[in-house]
Design a protein around this motif. Sequence first.
Motif, PDB file in Angstrom:
ATOM      1  N   MET A  96      53.801  25.449  51.993  1.00  0.00           N
ATOM      2  CA  MET A  96      54.447  24.433  50.497  1.00  0.00           C
ATOM      3  C   MET A  96      54.716  25.858  49.363  1.00  0.00           C
ATOM      4  O   MET A  96      55.235  26.951  49.545  1.00  0.00           O
ATOM      5  CB  MET A  96      52.219  24.317  49.791  1.00  0.00           C
ATOM      6  N   SER A  97      56.128  25.405  48.250  1.00  0.00           N
ATOM      7  CA  SER A  97      56.464  26.321  47.346  1.00  0.00           C
ATOM      8  C   SER A  97      55.373  25.937  46.111  1.00  0.00           C
ATOM      9  O   SER A  97      55.474  25.265  45.534  1.00  0.00           O
ATOM     10  CB  SER A  97      57.864  25.923  46.703  1.00  0.00           C
ATOM     11  N   ARG A  98      55.557  27.725  45.754  1.00  0.00           N
ATOM     12  CA  ARG A  98      55.081  27.451  44.521  1.00  0.00           C
ATOM     13  C   ARG A  98      55.752  28.194  43.386  1.00  0.00           C
ATOM     14  O   ARG A  98      56.149  29.479  43.821  1.00  0.00           O
ATOM     15  CB  ARG A  98      53.363  28.097  44.307  1.00  0.00           C
ATOM     16  N   THR A  99      55.863  27.614  41.595  1.00  0.00           N
ATOM     17  CA  THR A  99      56.638  28.544  41.057  1.00  0.00           C
ATOM     18  C   THR A  99      56.052  28.445  40.009  1.00  0.00           C
ATOM     19  O   THR A  99      54.869  27.265  39.448  1.00  0.00           O
ATOM     20  CB  THR A  99      57.113  27.891  40.819  1.00  0.00           C
ATOM     21  N   LEU A 100      55.100  29.742  39.579  1.00  0.00           N
ATOM     22  CA  LEU A 100      54.707  30.055  37.742  1.00  0.00           C
ATOM     23  C   LEU A 100      55.721  30.327  36.801  1.00  0.00           C
ATOM     24  O   LEU A 100      56.689  31.204  37.154  1.00  0.00           O
ATOM     25  CB  LEU A 100      53.600  31.668  38.090  1.00  0.00           C
ATOM     26  N   VAL A 101      55.650  29.376  35.407  1.00  0.00           N
ATOM     27  CA  VAL A 101      56.856  29.603  35.204  1.00  0.00           C
ATOM     28  C   VAL A 101      56.080  30.012  33.869  1.00  0.00           C
ATOM     29  O   VAL A 101      55.090  29.284  33.174  1.00  0.00           O
ATOM     30  CB  VAL A 101      56.989  28.558  34.186  1.00  0.00           C
ATOM     31  N   ILE A 102      56.469  31.511  33.077  1.00  0.00           N
ATOM     32  CA  ILE A 102      55.187  32.261  31.654  1.00  0.00           C
ATOM     33  C   ILE A 102      56.988  32.323  30.913  1.00  0.00           C
ATOM     34  O   ILE A 102      57.772  32.637  31.117  1.00  0.00           O
ATOM     35  CB  ILE A 102      55.035  33.732  32.750  1.00  0.00           C
ATOM     36  N   TRP A 103      56.452  31.699  29.855  1.00  0.00           N
ATOM     37  CA  TRP A 103      57.516  32.373  28.197  1.00  0.00           C
ATOM     38  C   TRP A 103      56.759  33.748  28.188  1.00  0.00           C
ATOM     39  O   TRP A 103      55.403  33.533  27.700  1.00  0.00           O
ATOM     40  CB  TRP A 103      57.118  31.000  27.326  1.00  0.00           C
ATOM     41  N   LEU A 104      58.004  34.077  27.934  1.00  0.00           N
ATOM     42  CA  LEU A 104      57.506  35.453  27.203  1.00  0.00           C
ATOM     43  C   LEU A 104      57.536  35.595  25.941  1.00  0.00           C
ATOM     44  O   LEU A 104      58.260  34.383  25.254  1.00  0.00           O
ATOM     45  CB  LEU A 104      58.445  36.194  27.417  1.00  0.00           C
TER      46      LEU A 104
ATOM     47  N   ASP B 226      53.808  23.286  41.845  1.00  0.00           N
ATOM     48  CA  ASP B 226      54.524  22.896  42.982  1.00  0.00           C
ATOM     49  C   ASP B 226      54.998  21.584  43.939  1.00  0.00           C
ATOM     50  O   ASP B 226      54.577  20.770  43.796  1.00  0.00           O
ATOM     51  CB  ASP B 226      52.241  22.844  43.651  1.00  0.00           C
ATOM     52  N   ASP B 227      55.782  22.288  45.275  1.00  0.00           N
ATOM     53  CA  ASP B 227      56.435  22.156  45.531  1.00  0.00           C
ATOM     54  C   ASP B 227      57.538  20.319  44.622  1.00  0.00           C
ATOM     55  O   ASP B 227      57.097  19.659  44.703  1.00  0.00           O
ATOM     56  CB  ASP B 227      56.010  20.485  46.446  1.00  0.00           C
ATOM     57  N   GLY B 228      58.071  21.124  43.414  1.00  0.00           N
ATOM     58  CA  GLY B 228      58.578  20.624  42.682  1.00  0.00           C
ATOM     59  C   GLY B 228      57.568  19.682  41.784  1.00  0.00           C
ATOM     60  O   GLY B 228      58.627  18.817  40.684  1.00  0.00           O
ATOM     61  N   VAL B 229      56.326  20.124  41.618  1.00  0.00           N
ATOM     62  CA  VAL B 229      55.643  19.064  41.204  1.00  0.00           C
ATOM     63  C   VAL B 229      54.721  20.131  40.049  1.00  0.00           C
ATOM     64  O   VAL B 229      53.859  20.691  40.663  1.00  0.00           O
ATOM     65  CB  VAL B 229      54.755  18.305  41.588  1.00  0.00           C
TER      66      VAL B 229
END
Length: 381
Positions: free
Chosen positions: A1-9, A29-32
């Motif tokens: 599974m691919s996870r991406t955490l996006v944080i606004w500076l 997670d997985d594009g969702v």
Amino acid sequence: MSRTLVIWLPPVAALREENTPYPAWLRIDDGVIVDSGQDDGWVGAWETPQDEDADGRLVALAPAADVPLRWLHYPDAAPAQAAAAARIDALKDSLGDAASLHVVTGQPAGEGQAVPVAVTTHAAMAAWADWLKARDLAPVAIIPATAAVPPPEPDTLWTAEIGGEQVIRSADRAYLSDPELDPLIAGNHAVVPLDSDRMREALLLTLAAPPLDLLSGGWKPKRSWSVDAAMLRTAKLLLVALIAISVLVPVIYAIRLAADTGRADEAVVAMAKKAGVAAPDPAAAEAELDRRLAAAGGGPLAFSVPASALYDAMGDAPGVSLKTLSHRTDGTLSTTLAAPRVEDINQVLLALQARSYRITAQPMAGSDGQQMANITIRAVP
């Protein structure tokens, strides 16, 4: 599974405040998009993921207040040339010292496409770097938040909220909204709110293929070498296997050699038995056979063995002649050699010694001026 955490500076102005507000964030997670907020709720979910095999990455979005975005067109330029030209034009159009500005350009996929250009300051980059370092965060990319807003329909401008900021997107610009300036900039174009679902899809596409990355130039992270635990385990296993093979190969060879030697010894003892020699081992059988051959005037003590070696040695020294030759029952061959030079006789002697024969030589002068030597050759090497 691919996870991406996006944080606004946080905006640079907010970093100067005593209590910096929590950043907006979302987790994919997985594009969702599975979670979002503007608090510290991302910390536990990011540091202790549910799936141990998850492939995670951190992406930071720079605020529109500090990183406006432009798209410049160079229809006749190749992609690399267009990117270089866009950087130069952005520096010309920017206020302030060029050395304090951090200008980043993307590279269009094909000729004639627009070039995205982001302009911020090195001071802002340093402030964000310190903010991230204080939280032990190391993003793989810093993308301008304005890059996520898609281009509007003709004769319109989009307005969209992203990371707590209201952003205006025109055909060639994306910047922080200002209620007083927006009508003046829009002119006779309508400012239309962007649908949230469409904004979400555009954000996911931007994260999958960022048009540019502020972590470039002097802010590009230095490569750090890390050891993968799985690869390290594999390397250890391979090393152990290599050592085992290195040990087993000579051991197996020694076992096979011992087995072959044993079979050869048994064959020698069997052949000696057929010849009437009863011996416990090959060495004893060979000694008994030599004794019997010596008694019969044969074997290695026979005349033919040292005589053959002598004639072979004389074949390489054409000037040497044989004067006398005799053989004793103990295997000693006596001979007298003659040659124009002592060196020719020495050549024969050295050849016999090279074949492991024991040589004695007594030089003397011949009556015809030739050099002579009385030589004995032991028949047994």
